[in-house]
Design a protein around this motif. Structure first.
Motif, PDB file in Angstrom:
ATOM      1  N   MET A 107       0.824  -1.207   0.000  1.00 27.62           N
ATOM      2  CA  MET A 107       0.000   0.000   0.000  1.00 27.62           C
ATOM      3  C   MET A 107       0.863   1.264   0.000  1.00 27.62           C
ATOM      4  O   MET A 107       0.584   2.219  -0.731  1.00 27.62           O
ATOM      5  CB  MET A 107      -0.928   0.006   1.221  1.00 27.62           C
ATOM      6  CG  MET A 107      -2.005  -1.054   1.204  1.00 27.62           C
ATOM      7  SD  MET A 107      -3.244  -0.839  -0.110  1.00 27.62           S
ATOM      8  CE  MET A 107      -4.030   0.688   0.390  1.00 27.62           C
ATOM      9  N   ASP A 108       1.908   1.250   0.811  1.00 27.67           N
ATOM     10  CA  ASP A 108       2.761   2.440   0.915  1.00 27.67           C
ATOM     11  C   ASP A 108       3.482   2.744  -0.389  1.00 27.67           C
ATOM     12  O   ASP A 108       3.569   3.896  -0.817  1.00 27.67           O
ATOM     13  CB  ASP A 108       3.785   2.262   2.037  1.00 27.67           C
ATOM     14  CG  ASP A 108       3.181   2.447   3.424  1.00 27.67           C
ATOM     15  OD1 ASP A 108       2.006   2.863   3.503  1.00 27.67           O
ATOM     16  OD2 ASP A 108       3.872   2.169   4.416  1.00 27.67           O
ATOM     17  N   ASN A 110       2.742   1.565  -3.556  1.00 30.33           N
ATOM     18  CA  ASN A 110       1.896   1.717  -4.742  1.00 30.33           C
ATOM     19  C   ASN A 110       0.943   2.907  -4.691  1.00 30.33           C
ATOM     20  O   ASN A 110       0.591   3.456  -5.739  1.00 30.33           O
ATOM     21  CB  ASN A 110       1.080   0.443  -4.963  1.00 30.33           C
ATOM     22  CG  ASN A 110       1.946  -0.737  -5.329  1.00 30.33           C
ATOM     23  OD1 ASN A 110       3.168  -0.629  -5.453  1.00 30.33           O
ATOM     24  ND2 ASN A 110       1.333  -1.900  -5.495  1.00 30.33           N
ATOM     25  N   CYS A 111       0.534   3.312  -3.497  1.00 28.81           N
ATOM     26  CA  CYS A 111      -0.408   4.430  -3.408  1.00 28.81           C
ATOM     27  C   CYS A 111       0.252   5.668  -2.790  1.00 28.81           C
ATOM     28  O   CYS A 111       0.335   6.715  -3.427  1.00 28.81           O
ATOM     29  CB  CYS A 111      -1.640   4.022  -2.606  1.00 28.81           C
ATOM     30  SG  CYS A 111      -2.925   5.293  -2.616  1.00 28.81           S
ATOM     31  N   ALA A 150      -3.716  -6.885  -1.190  1.00 29.49           N
ATOM     32  CA  ALA A 150      -2.925  -5.666  -1.017  1.00 29.49           C
ATOM     33  C   ALA A 150      -2.713  -4.972  -2.353  1.00 29.49           C
ATOM     34  O   ALA A 150      -2.872  -3.749  -2.462  1.00 29.49           O
ATOM     35  CB  ALA A 150      -1.580  -5.995  -0.367  1.00 29.49           C
ATOM     36  N   TYR A 151      -2.356  -5.744  -3.378  1.00 24.11           N
ATOM     37  CA  TYR A 151      -2.086  -5.155  -4.684  1.00 24.11           C
ATOM     38  C   TYR A 151      -3.361  -4.560  -5.278  1.00 24.11           C
ATOM     39  O   TYR A 151      -3.364  -3.411  -5.749  1.00 24.11           O
ATOM     40  CB  TYR A 151      -1.496  -6.204  -5.621  1.00 24.11           C
ATOM     41  CG  TYR A 151      -1.024  -5.642  -6.939  1.00 24.11           C
ATOM     42  CD1 TYR A 151       0.097  -4.829  -7.000  1.00 24.11           C
ATOM     43  CD2 TYR A 151      -1.692  -5.924  -8.127  1.00 24.11           C
ATOM     44  CE1 TYR A 151       0.546  -4.302  -8.201  1.00 24.11           C
ATOM     45  CE2 TYR A 151      -1.256  -5.410  -9.335  1.00 24.11           C
ATOM     46  CZ  TYR A 151      -0.144  -4.602  -9.366  1.00 24.11           C
ATOM     47  OH  TYR A 151       0.287  -4.074 -10.560  1.00 24.11           O
ATOM     48  N   SER A 154      -4.304  -1.441  -3.355  1.00 24.02           N
ATOM     49  CA  SER A 154      -3.399  -0.315  -3.630  1.00 24.02           C
ATOM     50  C   SER A 154      -3.673   0.300  -4.991  1.00 24.02           C
ATOM     51  O   SER A 154      -3.623   1.521  -5.156  1.00 24.02           O
ATOM     52  CB  SER A 154      -1.941  -0.762  -3.541  1.00 24.02           C
ATOM     53  OG  SER A 154      -1.586  -1.623  -4.616  1.00 24.02           O
ATOM     54  N   LYS A 155      -3.983  -0.536  -5.974  1.00 23.34           N
ATOM     55  CA  LYS A 155      -4.236  -0.016  -7.311  1.00 23.34           C
ATOM     56  C   LYS A 155      -5.627   0.598  -7.422  1.00 23.34           C
ATOM     57  O   LYS A 155      -5.829   1.555  -8.179  1.00 23.34           O
ATOM     58  CB  LYS A 155      -4.026  -1.116  -8.349  1.00 23.34           C
ATOM     59  CG  LYS A 155      -2.572  -1.570  -8.477  1.00 23.34           C
ATOM     60  CD  LYS A 155      -1.650  -0.410  -8.817  1.00 23.34           C
ATOM     61  CE  LYS A 155      -0.222  -0.861  -9.053  1.00 23.34           C
ATOM     62  NZ  LYS A 155       0.686   0.246  -9.440  1.00 23.34           N
TER      63      LYS A 155
END
Length: 259
Positions: A107-108, A110-111, A150-151, A154-155
């Protein structure tokens, strides 16, 4: 199509980021490249001796390091025409099995890392009333994929953030472009244990992405057939989506590489 004069890219040491750096280097752009591995960036610079390439070692979660890299680039080359927040990781996670730190990391990077990439440039761009901010999101953000919570999260967050930013920047003449890749042949996808429809080579992706960025396209899915897939997935009722994907192959836990 006019070639951009200055481009700043994060996650430029491999995969999509490297392919984009090579694409813009071939166009003769002045480049600012950020990655954790300076050796890979130095190798790219050696392959394009005719191009002005500045390299910076930084993790996109480190806001001070990113701000320092941005200030160095602006001080040496001026305000970039294009800033591409590309850095990203993909790691399989499973809730209830101690994967919270992995979840936070994804998360950190990718976002939050996307917002941190844009932050040092936005004020100058709005004052100059020019520039293009580009976020590399993913089709994986359209629906939640099992094993990739998570991926996907995040996306999905990146997609929504970029839409908010696009509307926010519109009155100031700053374009915001969202690029949503499907399956691209990179180190990140090399070990996926499932079929990847419409798999696209990174070089071809970079060509198409650069063209979309030059047109200031608001939203582009690459390759384009994955755009149809994304629409169909979004339209599936929840009960049918759940039934179709509950036994889908999953990315192994805690395996991933920087894009």
């Amino acid at each position: 199509m006019n070639s951009p004069s200055k481009v700043f890219i994060t996650g430029a040491s491999s995969g999509i980021g490297l392919a984009l750096a090579e694409q813009y280097a071939r166009q003769g752009a002045t480049l600012g490249l950020v990655a954790r591995r300076l050796d890979a960036l130095a190798e790219l610079a050696r392959r394009f001796p005719q191009v002005s390439i500045s390299t910076y070692s930084a993790d996109v979660r480190d806001t001070q390091a990113l701000a320092h890299a941005a200030a160095q680039f602006i001080g040496e080359h001026g305000l970039p025409d294009i800033v591409i927040a590309n850095a990203g990781i993909s790691k399989g996670v499973a809730t209830g099995y101690g994967d919270l730190e992995t979840f936070r990391e994804v998360m950190d990077v990718n976002c939050f890392g996307m917002a941190a990439t844009f932050e040092p440039f936005v004020r100058a761009m709005t004052e100059a009333r020019r520039g293009t901010l580009v976020g590399i999101a993913s089709v994986a953000g359209v629906r939640g994929l099992p094993g990739s919570g998570a991926y996907s999260a995040s996306k999905a967050a990146a997609l929504t953030y970029l839409e908010s930013l696009r509307v926010e920047m519109r009155p100031f003449g700053v374009a915001v472009v969202t690029i949503a890749p499907g399956y691209i042949r990179t180190p990140m996808t090399a070990h996926n244990p499932y079929r990847m429809p419409f798999l696209m080579d990174a070089e071809r992706f970079a060509q198409k992405a650069a063209a979309a960025i030059a047109r200031k396209t608001r939203f582009a899915v690459l390759p384009w057939p994955m755009g149809i897939v994304a629409v169909l997935l979004r339209c599936l009722p929840r009960w049918l989506y759940d039934r179709l994907f509950e036994k889908a192959p999953r990315k192994p836990r805690a395996v991933g590489e920087a894009r």
